[in-house]
Scaffold this motif. Sequence first.
Motif, PDB file in Angstrom:
ATOM      1  N   ASP A 112      70.029  63.298  45.341  1.00 34.64           N
ATOM      2  CA  ASP A 112      69.338  62.013  45.507  1.00 34.64           C
ATOM      3  C   ASP A 112      70.117  61.112  46.474  1.00 34.64           C
ATOM      4  OD1 ASP A 112      67.119  60.253  44.318  1.00 34.64           O
ATOM      5  OD2 ASP A 112      68.892  58.988  44.026  1.00 34.64           O
ATOM      6  N   HIS A 133      61.467  63.032  39.396  1.00 39.75           N
ATOM      7  CA  HIS A 133      62.566  62.178  38.931  1.00 39.75           C
ATOM      8  C   HIS A 133      62.308  60.679  39.126  1.00 39.75           C
ATOM      9  CE1 HIS A 133      63.890  62.312  43.171  1.00 39.75           C
ATOM     10  NE2 HIS A 133      64.597  61.223  42.915  1.00 39.75           N
ATOM     11  N   ASP A 134      61.604  60.313  40.197  1.00 39.18           N
ATOM     12  CA  ASP A 134      61.380  58.885  40.466  1.00 39.18           C
ATOM     13  C   ASP A 134      60.000  58.415  40.028  1.00 39.18           C
ATOM     14  OD1 ASP A 134      63.763  57.858  41.437  1.00 39.18           O
ATOM     15  OD2 ASP A 134      63.397  58.552  43.494  1.00 39.18           O
ATOM     16  N   HIS A 193      69.197  60.963  36.684  1.00 45.57           N
ATOM     17  CA  HIS A 193      69.554  61.110  38.102  1.00 45.57           C
ATOM     18  C   HIS A 193      70.379  59.959  38.670  1.00 45.57           C
ATOM     19  CE1 HIS A 193      65.751  58.851  38.918  1.00 45.57           C
ATOM     20  NE2 HIS A 193      66.350  58.494  40.043  1.00 45.57           N
ATOM     21  N   HIS A 194      70.555  58.865  37.904  1.00 49.15           N
ATOM     22  CA  HIS A 194      71.464  57.806  38.363  1.00 49.15           C
ATOM     23  C   HIS A 194      72.696  57.689  37.476  1.00 49.15           C
ATOM     24  CE1 HIS A 194      69.086  56.330  41.681  1.00 49.15           C
ATOM     25  NE2 HIS A 194      68.017  56.289  40.908  1.00 49.15           N
ATOM     26  N   LYS A 229      59.102  54.867  39.241  1.00 48.42           N
ATOM     27  CA  LYS A 229      58.909  53.817  40.257  1.00 48.42           C
ATOM     28  C   LYS A 229      57.474  53.324  40.278  1.00 48.42           C
ATOM     29  CE  LYS A 229      62.693  54.622  43.453  1.00 48.42           C
ATOM     30  NZ  LYS A 229      63.076  55.139  44.777  1.00 48.42           N
ATOM     31  N   HIS A 285      63.509  52.028  36.665  1.00 51.09           N
ATOM     32  CA  HIS A 285      62.663  53.191  36.954  1.00 51.09           C
ATOM     33  C   HIS A 285      63.172  54.468  36.293  1.00 51.09           C
ATOM     34  CE1 HIS A 285      65.580  54.260  40.128  1.00 51.09           C
ATOM     35  NE2 HIS A 285      65.056  55.462  40.066  1.00 51.09           N
TER      36      HIS A 285
END
Length: 438
Positions: A331, A246-247, A302-303, A250, A275
């Motif tokens: 998260d 998911h990240d 996810h955000h 970054k 990201h």
Amino acid sequence: MRTLKNSTEIKKTDHAEPEVSRLKQEVERLSALLEISDYLASTLDLDELLLRVMEVTRKQLNAERCTVFLIDFERDELWSKIAMGVQEEIRFSLDKGIAGHVARTGEILNIKDAYADPRFNPEVDKKTGYRTRNLLTMPMRNKKNEIIGVFQVLNKKEGSFTAEDIELLKAISSIAATAIENASLYDELNQSFVSFVETLSITLDARDYITSGHSRRVTLYSVQVARLMRLPKKEIELIRYAALLHDIGKLGIPEIVLFKNKKLTEEEYNIIKRHAVLSKSILSKIRFQRHLKEIPQIAAAHHEKIDGSGYPQGLRGDEIPRGGKILALCDVFDALTSRRQYKDRMDIVEVMDILERETGRSFEPFVVYHFKNITLNVLIEILEFGHKEDFKAQDLELLRNYTLKDLIRIRKQGAENDEEFQVAEIFMYYYQRKYRGE
Ligand SMILES: [Fe+2]
Ligand SMILES: [Fe+2]
């Protein structure tokens, strides 16, 4: 003439009748085999496939049991993952028993009295409490005619195995061998894909020393929630990979911003927020299998928040994929419970108060509901991922019977009995403990 013709016709019919019934039988046999072939080809899951092969063979040969042993060429062993009626894996050396003999020699053995045959290995019977009377054992060969395993059919329901049974098993065996080879190949491919994704995730986690292990913990929480929600196996797999990656976006954010110790300016915060979009564009370049196609969308979500105030798209409610909603909660939970440099973890009650306040705004209520049902032994093992070595087995045993929801109740309203008191103490001990050098 007429009489003669008639008599010839009668004679013909006399011959034709057994011929017709033989053909009829043959057609029935072939259509059964065709059905088996379709049935076996419709799964690539090796465990599921072996189970199907054994079930089909047992039925077709009217036997009590059927086991397919596969050869483990690295260990010179025969193994069977799911012997019907026996849960555990059976494994033995290639030079043992009738199955071993057949695997080595390629002979077909039709044994009418198992215990009278010196090659019979009674160990499996002893282990399972089963009594083998008669057995038909046949090698399973792949297209190159190499032996890859052994079929063992036990206890014909009436009498013993016949020549027709042998013919039928030969046909099933060759269909099964092809299906099993395909599934094994797929399994291998899948394994290399899994290890690739895991390595990528570990690399990502290693770059960020402040949130070390973040992606893997988020994955473990997400899979737990998905299981508690009883989602289908394929969707759990999808969520697992989306969580691991998911990240990944970054990687495209400069370290000077990502690891800044001081308060971020609005501009810097906007850079970090990118990201999520970057995760989507990186993951969209990977060719995933059909059931994993949604990985980029789930990872990118996810955000997102269910009231529409999240990023990157400001999606609302069910516009956010289910996996994205699960990831979002896990998260934040991981971020709130992480040990930051020189700082203890935030108290778990405070963490849950924050999440509770955000339920219905940031987080989907049913995801929070299932998250609170994670048992405390699982929860502490994820929280302490990487520091598992000194867990006491009896502590985990005790925590197993309580959930996060129970813990919050005990902490807020007090323990109702000694055990509850002990559970909260044990959990908090591991939750708050410090490590050397920290
Ligand atoms: Fe993120
Ligand atoms: Fe994250």
